[in-house]
Design a protein around this motif. Structure first.
Motif, short mmCIF file in Angstrom:
data_model
loop_
_atom_site.label_atom_id
_atom_site.label_comp_id
_atom_site.label_asym_id
_atom_site.label_seq_id
_atom_site.Cartn_x
_atom_site.Cartn_y
_atom_site.Cartn_z
N GLU B 47 9.32 -10.32 3.45
CA GLU B 47 8.75 -8.96 3.46
C GLU B 47 7.45 -8.90 2.65
N TYR B 50 4.24 -9.30 4.69
CA TYR B 50 3.76 -8.28 5.64
C TYR B 50 2.41 -7.74 5.17
N TYR B 52 -0.59 -4.64 5.54
CA TYR B 52 -0.62 -3.19 5.84
C TYR B 52 -1.49 -2.89 7.05
N GLU B 165 4.00 0.83 1.66
CA GLU B 165 4.96 1.49 2.56
C GLU B 165 4.61 1.23 4.02
N GLN B 166 3.33 1.31 4.30
CA GLN B 166 2.84 1.08 5.66
C GLN B 166 3.14 -0.36 6.10
N THR B 169 6.71 -0.80 6.99
CA THR B 169 7.04 -0.13 8.26
C THR B 169 6.47 -0.91 9.44
N LEU B 170 5.19 -1.27 9.34
CA LEU B 170 4.51 -1.91 10.48
C LEU B 170 4.86 -3.40 10.61
N LYS B 171 5.23 -4.03 9.52
CA LYS B 171 5.64 -5.45 9.54
C LYS B 171 4.60 -6.34 10.22
#
Lengths: 173, 173, 173, 173
Positions: B47, B50, B52, B165-166, B169-171
């Motif tokens: 994670e 990832y 953004y 956070e983005q 979410t978007l991974k």
């Protein structure tokens, strides 16, 4: 003659810096936060007000100064690694030592130093031979190659560690 | 239209800055390390990779960047408080994010941020009205009064928190 | 309609107080003693007996009142800075204006105001944002935050300065 | 045995206060600003940092304290003269001595004391026999009749004058 401003003497940079020397210096930088923690773990508020010489900094100010100084130094290394001989920004260390955050509990700066020295050490250990030759420009003292700067900050930590020991012995107020 | 580079928009400084506004901004700066800890506490190594946005920083780089950036900002505040409108040294943030210490575990920078924000917050809360009007000079963007800079860094923390956070979410890889 | 009791109107505190507003108010407080000196430097004893309205205070009483009032206010600021929302002691300003020291030459209170406003101004300029939010409790009018109180006394000086100008114009006995 | 906190001893109020005693006390209050001016006129900045005892106030703090204290006292007299045994507001003198205006040049407080003592002396000299029997209520120490309070403040001035002399002799830092 003993000079209480320089309990371990001034920094003497060897003419020729060996790779073993660099390894030793980095280990000294790595070890500093633990040494500071050990030396100051049981200090009372009163002991933190001792000065290492008349009108010199207190133990509390010394610890906050080390955090300030090494934060600045870490930034200078990164500037030198990402720009061509950048001119760095000196700072007025005596005025910084009077700002209100220098009255905080020392554990804040000790924690900061622990984390900072881990990042710094990893950075220093990664430096290739050609990166060690990179340098920054100090407006007052001129060109500073990184390999020499590693030695300077190994000395700087030991220098202030000796100040703290001296303050705890002399108990000057 | 939503701009994924600016999930919370760009920083808009109010024409007139109220004392309440400054209090709010300082509280936001104070709260950031906790918010970052909460958001990243359970993240796997995968994670942390990832991004953004396409070609944007990874979560890991974002966290190390926040530590670097806020260390620089803290230093700029102290420079402005101890010199007359000093010219500060910008840094190449994209190149810094590629240096090897940006691959370290994030807890190092999170710990650093916790300690740094405590010192920073104490410093900011101590500023008098006339100190809030002091400023530094940025070679590219000009004069920056400290009161405005407090707002900028309250925004900067929230800006990168939203990036993380983005990314989660978007991974994006 | 013009109300001769309030030549510059009553104090209106802005909902949100900007740092610029506070700077302006402190400058007004700083400037008051000079303005009073200028306005009253050449006054004859007869002119000092003029009243700003029927049964209102004389110019002499106004000046002694300003000294009394600002001495009380200065003390209230220091109380609020050194205790948690202290309840302050109001005073019967109309009775004070009848005490015998209100018949003294005005230069005594003008000198007192000059020295007092220098100490007061230094104190006000030193206040941090969180100190500006401290307050005292007035038994009649309730909680008074210091930032609002700075505005009130900038107004209070201008208010009585306008009274003196009005007295010198209307020449009421 | 000599107690360095009380170089002239503590205040002893005579059982019966004669009118001559009151006249003497008022003259002592009147004389204080001149005595302070004389004693401190040629002091260097270094001399102003001397303390009258270990951890006691410096000469600078003593002078600002006298101004603060006598301003409060003057106000208490006026309260007692215009209200029925009012309860006055004590203040935390040690905390006041740490506020930033206690670092100002001493001439500001000396000027303030000169003007204040002129107003105060005129007020005290005007007091009728029945006014001398009026009193205020101190929340900690109880009822204080004005005639006794005149003696207390004649003593208070001499008490701190002796502290300053002691500081200049002992040169404690």
């Amino acid at each position: 003659m003993h000079d209480e401003r320089y309990p371990i003497g001034e920094f003497q940079c060897p003419q020729s810096i060996s790779t073993q020397q660099i390894t030793d210096w980095i280990e000294q930088i790595e070890a500093l936060p633990q040494q500071l923690n050990k030396l100051t773990a049981q200090l009372t508020d009163a002991e933190l007000t001792y000065r290492y010489r008349e009108n010199g900094w207190t133990v509390r100010q010394l610890i906050h100064h080390i955090a300030d100084s090494h934060m600045n130094s870490y930034i200078r290394f990164k500037l030198a690694l990402t720009e061509i001989e950048p001119t760095i920004k000196p700072y007025a260390e005596d005025k910084w030592a009077e700002l209100p955050d220098s009255a905080l509990p020392i554990d804040i700066s000790l924690t900061c130093l622990e984390a900072l020295h881990r990042r710094w050490t990893v950075l220093l250990e990664s430096l290739s031979n050609s990166q060690l030759k990179r340098s920054f420009h100090h407006p007052d003292t001129g060109t500073m190659p990184l390999e020499q700067c590693i030695g300077l900050y190994a000395w700087h930590g030991a220098h202030h560690l000796a100040h703290i020991e001296q303050a705890l012995t002399l108990k000057i107020r």
